[in-house]
Design an enzyme around this catalytic site. Sequence first.
Site, PDB file in Angstrom:
ATOM      1  N   ARG A 198       0.850  -1.186   0.000  1.00  0.00           N
ATOM      2  CA  ARG A 198       0.000   0.000   0.000  1.00  0.00           C
ATOM      3  C   ARG A 198       0.886   1.236   0.000  1.00  0.00           C
ATOM      4  O   ARG A 198       1.997   1.226   0.535  1.00  0.00           O
ATOM      5  CB  ARG A 198      -0.899   0.025   1.241  1.00  0.00           C
ATOM      6  CG  ARG A 198      -2.028  -0.978   1.204  1.00  0.00           C
ATOM      7  CD  ARG A 198      -3.001  -0.778   2.356  1.00  0.00           C
ATOM      8  NE  ARG A 198      -2.436  -1.102   3.631  1.00  0.00           N
ATOM      9  CZ  ARG A 198      -2.019  -0.211   4.531  1.00  0.00           C
ATOM     10  NH1 ARG A 198      -2.129   1.079   4.283  1.00  0.00           N
ATOM     11  NH2 ARG A 198      -1.513  -0.599   5.673  1.00  0.00           N
ATOM     12  N   LYS A 215      -2.805  -9.747  14.308  1.00  0.00           N
ATOM     13  CA  LYS A 215      -4.272  -9.762  14.271  1.00  0.00           C
ATOM     14  C   LYS A 215      -4.813 -11.091  13.724  1.00  0.00           C
ATOM     15  O   LYS A 215      -5.709 -11.700  14.302  1.00  0.00           O
ATOM     16  CB  LYS A 215      -4.758  -8.597  13.418  1.00  0.00           C
ATOM     17  CG  LYS A 215      -6.023  -8.000  13.964  1.00  0.00           C
ATOM     18  CD  LYS A 215      -6.179  -6.537  13.706  1.00  0.00           C
ATOM     19  CE  LYS A 215      -6.248  -6.300  12.305  1.00  0.00           C
ATOM     20  NZ  LYS A 215      -6.424  -5.584  11.393  1.00  0.00           N
ATOM     21  N   ARG A 253       1.809 -12.231  -0.070  1.00  0.00           N
ATOM     22  CA  ARG A 253       0.462 -12.450   0.471  1.00  0.00           C
ATOM     23  C   ARG A 253      -0.181 -13.724  -0.034  1.00  0.00           C
ATOM     24  O   ARG A 253       0.184 -14.236  -1.085  1.00  0.00           O
ATOM     25  CB  ARG A 253      -0.440 -11.282   0.024  1.00  0.00           C
ATOM     26  CG  ARG A 253       0.000  -9.921   0.522  1.00  0.00           C
ATOM     27  CD  ARG A 253      -0.486  -9.684   1.903  1.00  0.00           C
ATOM     28  NE  ARG A 253       0.000  -8.432   2.465  1.00  0.00           N
ATOM     29  CZ  ARG A 253      -0.673  -7.756   3.403  1.00  0.00           C
ATOM     30  NH1 ARG A 253      -1.826  -8.181   3.845  1.00  0.00           N
ATOM     31  NH2 ARG A 253      -0.156  -6.659   3.911  1.00  0.00           N
ATOM     32  N   HIS A 284     -10.990  -1.271  11.914  1.00  0.00           N
ATOM     33  CA  HIS A 284      -9.881  -2.147  11.513  1.00  0.00           C
ATOM     34  C   HIS A 284      -9.710  -3.204  12.609  1.00  0.00           C
ATOM     35  O   HIS A 284      -8.760  -3.150  13.387  1.00  0.00           O
ATOM     36  CB  HIS A 284      -8.627  -1.274  11.360  1.00  0.00           C
ATOM     37  CG  HIS A 284      -7.475  -1.956  10.706  1.00  0.00           C
ATOM     38  ND1 HIS A 284      -6.186  -1.496  10.816  1.00  0.00           N
ATOM     39  CD2 HIS A 284      -7.395  -3.053   9.926  1.00  0.00           C
ATOM     40  CE1 HIS A 284      -5.376  -2.273  10.128  1.00  0.00           C
ATOM     41  NE2 HIS A 284      -6.079  -3.233   9.581  1.00  0.00           N
ATOM     42  N   TYR A 319      -1.168  -3.926  -7.080  1.00  0.00           N
ATOM     43  CA  TYR A 319      -0.966  -4.608  -5.802  1.00  0.00           C
ATOM     44  C   TYR A 319      -2.256  -4.617  -4.962  1.00  0.00           C
ATOM     45  O   TYR A 319      -2.930  -3.580  -4.824  1.00  0.00           O
ATOM     46  CB  TYR A 319       0.174  -3.949  -4.996  1.00  0.00           C
ATOM     47  CG  TYR A 319       0.164  -4.454  -3.574  1.00  0.00           C
ATOM     48  CD1 TYR A 319       0.693  -5.712  -3.281  1.00  0.00           C
ATOM     49  CD2 TYR A 319      -0.459  -3.747  -2.560  1.00  0.00           C
ATOM     50  CE1 TYR A 319       0.609  -6.229  -2.003  1.00  0.00           C
ATOM     51  CE2 TYR A 319      -0.547  -4.253  -1.272  1.00  0.00           C
ATOM     52  CZ  TYR A 319      -0.011  -5.495  -1.000  1.00  0.00           C
ATOM     53  OH  TYR A 319      -0.117  -6.008   0.259  1.00  0.00           O
ATOM     54  N   LYS A 321      -9.561  -2.008   1.943  1.00  0.00           N
ATOM     55  CA  LYS A 321      -9.240  -0.818   2.741  1.00  0.00           C
ATOM     56  C   LYS A 321      -9.994   0.420   2.232  1.00  0.00           C
ATOM     57  O   LYS A 321     -10.458   1.244   3.024  1.00  0.00           O
ATOM     58  CB  LYS A 321      -7.736  -0.550   2.701  1.00  0.00           C
ATOM     59  CG  LYS A 321      -6.887  -1.712   3.185  1.00  0.00           C
ATOM     60  CD  LYS A 321      -7.149  -2.039   4.626  1.00  0.00           C
ATOM     61  CE  LYS A 321      -6.145  -3.050   5.140  1.00  0.00           C
ATOM     62  NZ  LYS A 321      -6.434  -3.446   6.523  1.00  0.00           N
ATOM     63  N   SER A 378      -0.543  -2.843  12.298  1.00  0.00           N
ATOM     64  CA  SER A 378       0.039  -3.981  11.590  1.00  0.00           C
ATOM     65  C   SER A 378       1.248  -4.520  12.356  1.00  0.00           C
ATOM     66  O   SER A 378       1.850  -3.824  13.174  1.00  0.00           O
ATOM     67  CB  SER A 378       0.427  -3.584  10.165  1.00  0.00           C
ATOM     68  OG  SER A 378       1.271  -2.487  10.216  1.00  0.00           O
ATOM     69  N   ASP A 385      -9.672  -8.842   9.859  1.00  0.00           N
ATOM     70  CA  ASP A 385      -9.138  -7.515   9.506  1.00  0.00           C
ATOM     71  C   ASP A 385     -10.138  -6.366   9.674  1.00  0.00           C
ATOM     72  O   ASP A 385      -9.742  -5.282  10.069  1.00  0.00           O
ATOM     73  CB  ASP A 385      -8.631  -7.553   8.054  1.00  0.00           C
ATOM     74  CG  ASP A 385      -7.723  -6.381   7.709  1.00  0.00           C
ATOM     75  OD1 ASP A 385      -6.906  -5.975   8.561  1.00  0.00           O
ATOM     76  OD2 ASP A 385      -7.831  -5.846   6.590  1.00  0.00           O
ATOM     77  N   CYS A 434       1.206  -6.808  14.666  1.00  0.00           N
ATOM     78  CA  CYS A 434       0.921  -7.159  16.059  1.00  0.00           C
ATOM     79  C   CYS A 434       0.152  -8.471  16.166  1.00  0.00           C
ATOM     80  O   CYS A 434      -0.300  -8.832  17.252  1.00  0.00           O
ATOM     81  CB  CYS A 434       0.145  -6.038  16.737  1.00  0.00           C
ATOM     82  SG  CYS A 434       1.110  -4.549  16.961  1.00  0.00           S
TER      83      CYS A 434
HETATM   84  C1  OXD Z   1      -2.990  -3.861   6.509  1.00  0.00           C
HETATM   85  C2  OXD Z   1      -3.499  -5.071   5.836  1.00  0.00           C
HETATM   86  O1  OXD Z   1      -2.046  -3.260   6.006  1.00  0.00           O
HETATM   87  O2  OXD Z   1      -4.467  -5.658   6.355  1.00  0.00           O
HETATM   88  O3  OXD Z   1      -3.537  -3.488   7.545  1.00  0.00           O
HETATM   89  O4  OXD Z   1      -2.982  -5.462   4.776  1.00  0.00           O
HETATM   90 MN    MN Z   2      -5.337  -4.589   8.005  1.00  0.00          MN
END
Ligand code: OXD
Ligand code: MN
Length: 592
Positions: free
Chosen positions: A69, A252, A376, A226, A197, A206, A248, A277, A250
């Site tokens: 991103r 999730k 990914r 989020h 991407y 997002k 990010s 997410d 951490c």
């Molecule tokens: C982020 C993702 O960057 O979920 O938060 O890819």
């Molecule tokens: Mn995310």
Amino acid sequence: MTKNPTVLKWLKDMEELLTPDKVVWIDGSAEQTEELRKLACETGELIKLNQELLPDCYLHRTKQNDVARVEDRTFICSREKENAGPTNNWCDPKEMYKKLYDIARGSYKGKTMYIIPYSMGPIGSPLAKIGIEVTDSVYVVLNMLIMTRVSPKVMEVLGDSDDWVRCLHSRCDIDPEKRYICQFPEDNTIISVNSGYGGNVLLGKKCFALRIASYQGWKEGWMAEHMLILGLENPKGEVKYIAAAFPSACGKTNLAMLIPPEYLRKKGYKIWTVGDDISWMRIGPDGRLYAINPENGFFGVAPGTNEKSNFNALASTKKGTIFTNVAHCKNDNTVWWEGLNKDLPENADDWTGKPWDPAKFNKADKSTCAAHPNSRFTAPAENCPCISEEFDKGAGVPISAIVFGGRRAKCTPLVYQSKDWKNGVFIGSAMASETTAAAAGAVGVVRRDPMAMLPFCGYHMADYFQHWLDMGEKLGDKAPKIFNVNWFRTDDDGNFLWPGFGDNMRVLNWIIDRCEGKADATETAIGYVPKPEDIDLTDLDMDMDTLKSILTVDKDVWAKECAEIEEHYKKFGDKLPAELKKQLETLKEAIK
Ligand code: OXD
Ligand code: MN
């Protein structure tokens, strides 16, 4: 596919602007999906993997300048600059539309314009919303088919309504100098150009489900966050739901798919994944807060994912998955990434497609990695062994607890509960995480990331804080309890003091016990901290003193924290809700 006049008008405008040779509606059928996969393999966009080991799985490589991103090229184009706030890039919408249309004009020449009608959330759910994305990328189509619900039924549900999000994606020349990811919240519009991407081009994720939806939630009285959503089942078979926001890196996805320690599994405890997410939450008929995961798949980071760190995520990637920028093992036509296992593959291509030399691999040097650090997998949620039976139901799940968290070596205790909703909003607004050696730049730098929404809030963040406070007023005594966790306290040598991963279940159990009034706590300056004996350490190689040390609230550390929060709040100027200023003053007094 539709007679909706607003849809037909926009599609006509898009066709005139982009001048494709052909227009194809995506219908979500198995036949069309298969045709598109074939086409993508012919053009080299996808590589078909070993169909015995990885049925319906494919590999894709992005351009090397297009792997993540791009926050510096992401804009919130509200009519007034003030409404984008101090944390977003802003551009005047008129100016930005012109710039983007000039870039995109004629860019589908010789190509097909794919029209993807999709639902974020189960189709027809009162919590779901509809989008239409046009794209010139088969990769985008195939990813959207995994990440969202694509079907002609979406257009039936939409009928003649104008409540849908316009999403234009064009690869153009993948020119990083002309790359823009733009949200126009007042127009329900997203335009993304010059990228291929995932996070920049799967516009349901997002761009819509957080940036546009957070704005819609503000205007319409709901919340787009989020957050992962998980269900914790106890031995009696009761399931309580938790929504949790972390910046990010951490963990999730790991928390969303946690496997409890063996002794708790034997007792009958279990975690069910609703989402990893994004969470959309609305007040239900009984006055409680209900959440859905608007997505239909996982767009997860591959490196570090293995059987131990996240068995369920890995299992989710075994069929119908698109891998992006991982290594390609040529011997058996499968994929590999750093941290998958210890067997460095022989005869593999790296993420750029060049032969990879395992002898040169050095963990500390990312340029020697076979897979890109941000490689990914796009995996269907239905593959996940612990997917919740509520996942596909439109009613949503009632949230008992909201959890915030970050990576803090010294400051925040393992877990604590806010004093009330307002105090919880204060905690979320001051959320922070420390940078690690895994990322470029200085180690241990504290970054404020309120509610983990810094890159994703589609309007002024001070208004967003006020919206949280207003939601609390509406929820009253039905509001979820708010907690903060920190799995990352370290000793003076930098060793983690808490084991994390599956053992985080011990903390989740305390959280649920608190929600049900079953656990005691000690009131401190920052909130309610567990009594050490209430965190179950069965089968864990950890002594009481260590546990006590990660539950401490050090007044000096917190005085410094208050000063940093004060600095962070200055950005929001007069718009910062008075309640949050008051919360900070109260904390400053309490830690004196
Ligand atoms: C982020 C993702 O960057 O979920 O938060 O890819
Ligand atoms: Mn995310």
